[in-house]
Design an enzyme around this catalytic site. Structure first.
Site, PDB file in Angstrom:
ATOM      1  N   ALA A 101       0.939  -1.140  -0.298  1.00 18.48           N
ATOM      2  CA  ALA A 101      -0.028  -0.055  -0.030  1.00 18.48           C
ATOM      3  C   ALA A 101       0.785   1.034  -0.049  1.00 18.48           C
ATOM      4  CB  ALA A 101      -0.878  -0.030   1.230  1.00 18.48           C
ATOM      5  N   CYS A 102       0.838   2.076  -1.085  1.00 18.30           N
ATOM      6  CA  CYS A 102       1.594   3.287  -1.403  1.00 18.30           C
ATOM      7  C   CYS A 102       1.085   4.432  -1.690  1.00 18.30           C
ATOM      8  CB  CYS A 102       2.843   2.610  -2.299  1.00 18.30           C
ATOM      9  SG  CYS A 102       3.412   1.250  -1.826  1.00 18.30           S
TER      10      CYS A 102
END
Length: 531
Positions: A2-3
């Site tokens: 998750a970025c």
């Protein structure tokens, strides 16, 4: 993973640089210690095997040297994540993105199929490897490309041949262009050039909202895609436009519009654009055109003023300051604070900001700004990318907790400062400002030292700077030769080391201050002195 990603075109940045930046955030409940390294040609594998998918790929000879930000613990693979190579081409991989059931049914993801039964038995089924993923992409692509456009072409060919087991967005940049590639199902992909005067915001969603298929299948000036993309869209009825219009909207065709997006993804794009374009919209009005749950927040937008490195650090550290969603704030209540996913989150692994500067010699053109740990509580510092080694403080991350490296000391500071936010955040703000100023001074001093080595440092390929501007040509071989200047590399490495030494002193001083402030806030304190 998750970025959050932000891409800044050269006319939208404060100094004419192309800038690509991304937080790498680990999955819920996990932390992946990171380090910054340089991968030499002798260290680059010639035969690659993925730890996660078991896919095996033969790699070309004569790779370029490149920087990378791999995991310190290799049990799930290398995960090189971000870097710059000797042709001054940068890559960030990857931003995990979303898709929908129609796409995944039309072109399923290529997942590892473990062996079944016992080898030699009649019902034995051998293992079938999966495709490539975030673990692999920088290692497979960055050492072999000499422009951002080549990065799209090489990764696109690998996706078509081997497939992927996940949906991802990947950024490539050189001094002139930024390209953004998004995977579509198991084997398909699209890519779009970032407008020079715009920035792009990318939470964990398929982002591109306008796509010229004719250009992608023709001249490829601003768009590229899988060769069969037109047939793929038609065969599987993916175009949802009511009328036959161009450009297409890939976000509608290939992406998602789920309730989870409105909690996890869209608020991040909303907040970044709210900060960089505060006067374009009445962001907090009940009738605002875009809200935290809007599905049509633009993929790219022209900023109201040019974007700095500090702006990028601020937005990628955001916990929705000044809004009711801030978990540390006082504007909301229990129903709003912490109700949407922050950009600056506890499980951040690192932030890499790759800046390629047109006004400096090729030998010192690329800066890789680095931060480790939770962004609201850390600092972003510059490292020259084209060097032979990285200072131990950033490179020697251990798999156990210690205050002796930059990764773990940031983790320690964050966990104490989070619990005592009001007492600690002033110290952190002063630390961020001081170390940021140190970084800019280091760059200016080092650039001047390099410039004194060469009376015409920009002329790396036999063309004067004015001729380069007119022709638009730049010889990659000459760039690589200039970057391999050992005298310059010694200067850059010394500057990086000086920066790391100063950073260590300032970070240890911050640790002292945060530890003291947090200790004074302990609930078993008592006001009567023992003296």
């Amino acid at each position: 993973m998750a970025c959050t990603t932000i891409l800044v075109g050269k006319y939208a940045s404060y100094d004419g640089s192309t800038i690509i930046a991304r937080n790498e955030d680990s999955a819920q409940g996990e932390f992946d210690p990171k380090k910054m390294v340089v991968v030499t040609p002798s260290e680059q594998p010639r035969h690659y095997r993925s730890v996660i998918s078991h896919v095996e790929i033969e790699l070309p000879e004569e790779p370029l040297q490149y920087s990378a930000v791999p995991n310190a613990d290799l049990h799930i693979g290398l995960w090189a994540e971000a870097g710059v190579n000797e042709a001054n081409v940068a890559m960030s991989a990857t931003e995990t993105i979303t898709s929908n059931e129609r796409v995944l049914g039309a072109d399923p993801l290529v997942e590892l199929q473990p062996a079944r039964g016992k080898e030699g038995d009649a019902d034995y089924q051998p293992e079938v490897p999966g495709g490539i993923g975030e673990e692999d992409m920088v290692t497979l692509v960055l050492p072999y490309i000499r422009s951002a456009r080549e990065g799209v072409q090489r990764l696109g060919a690998l996706l078509e041949q081997y497939g992927t087991y996940e949906m991802n967005g990947i950024a490539f940049s050189d001094v002139d262009e930024i390209w953004w590639l998004e995977t579509i199902g198991g084997h398909h992909w699209i890519a779009k050039r970032v407008p020079d005067d715009a920035y792009v915001t990318m939470p964990n969603q398929l982002g591109i909202d306008e796509f010229d298929l004719e250009d992608a299948l023709g001249e490829q000036e601003e768009h590229m895609c899988s060769a069969d993309m037109e047939e793929f869209i038609e065969r599987h009825h993916l175009n949802l436009a009511v009328e036959d219009v161009s450009p297409l909207n890939p976000r509608d065709m290939f992406g998602s519009h789920s309730d989870q997006d409105h909690v996890y993804n869209t608020p991040r794009a909303w907040y970044i654009q709210r900060f960089l374009n505060p006067y374009d919209e009445l962001w907090d009005s009940p009738t605002a055109p875009h809200t935290p749950s809007s599905d049509d927040i633009p993929w790219c937008r022209q900023p109201e003023r040019k974007i700095t490195i500090e702006d990028i650090k601020y937005v990628l550290s955001s916990h929705y300051q000044g809004t009711p969603f801030d978990p540390y704030g006082k504007l909301g209540d229990d129903s709003t604070r912490g109700s949407v996913r922050p950009i600056g989150i506890n499980r951040q692994n690192h932030l890499a900001v790759m800046q390629i500067r047109p006004y400096r010699p090729e030998s010192c053109r690329s800066i890789q700004w680095m931060a480790y740990g939770s962004n609201p509580f850390n600092t972003l510092v510059p490292m020259y990318a084209n060097v032979n080694t990285v200072p131990e403080y950033l490179a020697d991350t251990t798999t156990r907790v210690t205050s002796e490296n930059f990764y773990w000391v940031n983790r320690l500071i964050a966990v104490m400062a989070d619990a005592h936010f009001a007492d600690c955040i002033p110290h952190i703000g002063r630390y961020q400002e001081k170390t940021g100023g140190m970084g800019h001074r280091m760059i200016e001093a080092t650039d001047e030292q390099v410039m004194r080595l060469d009376t015409n440092p920009v002329d790396v390929d036999g063309l004067a700077d004015e001729e380069l501007e007119l022709t638009g040509e730049r010889d990659a071989d000459a760039i690589i030769a200039a970057v391999r200047n050992d005298e310059v590399r010694d200067i850059l490495q010394a500057a990086n080391q000086t920066m790391a030494d100063q950073l260590k002193r300032e970070t240890e001083d911050l640790l002292d201050k945060v530890l003291y402030a947090a200790s004074m806030g302990m609930r078993n304190g008592f006001h009567l002195s023992d003296n």
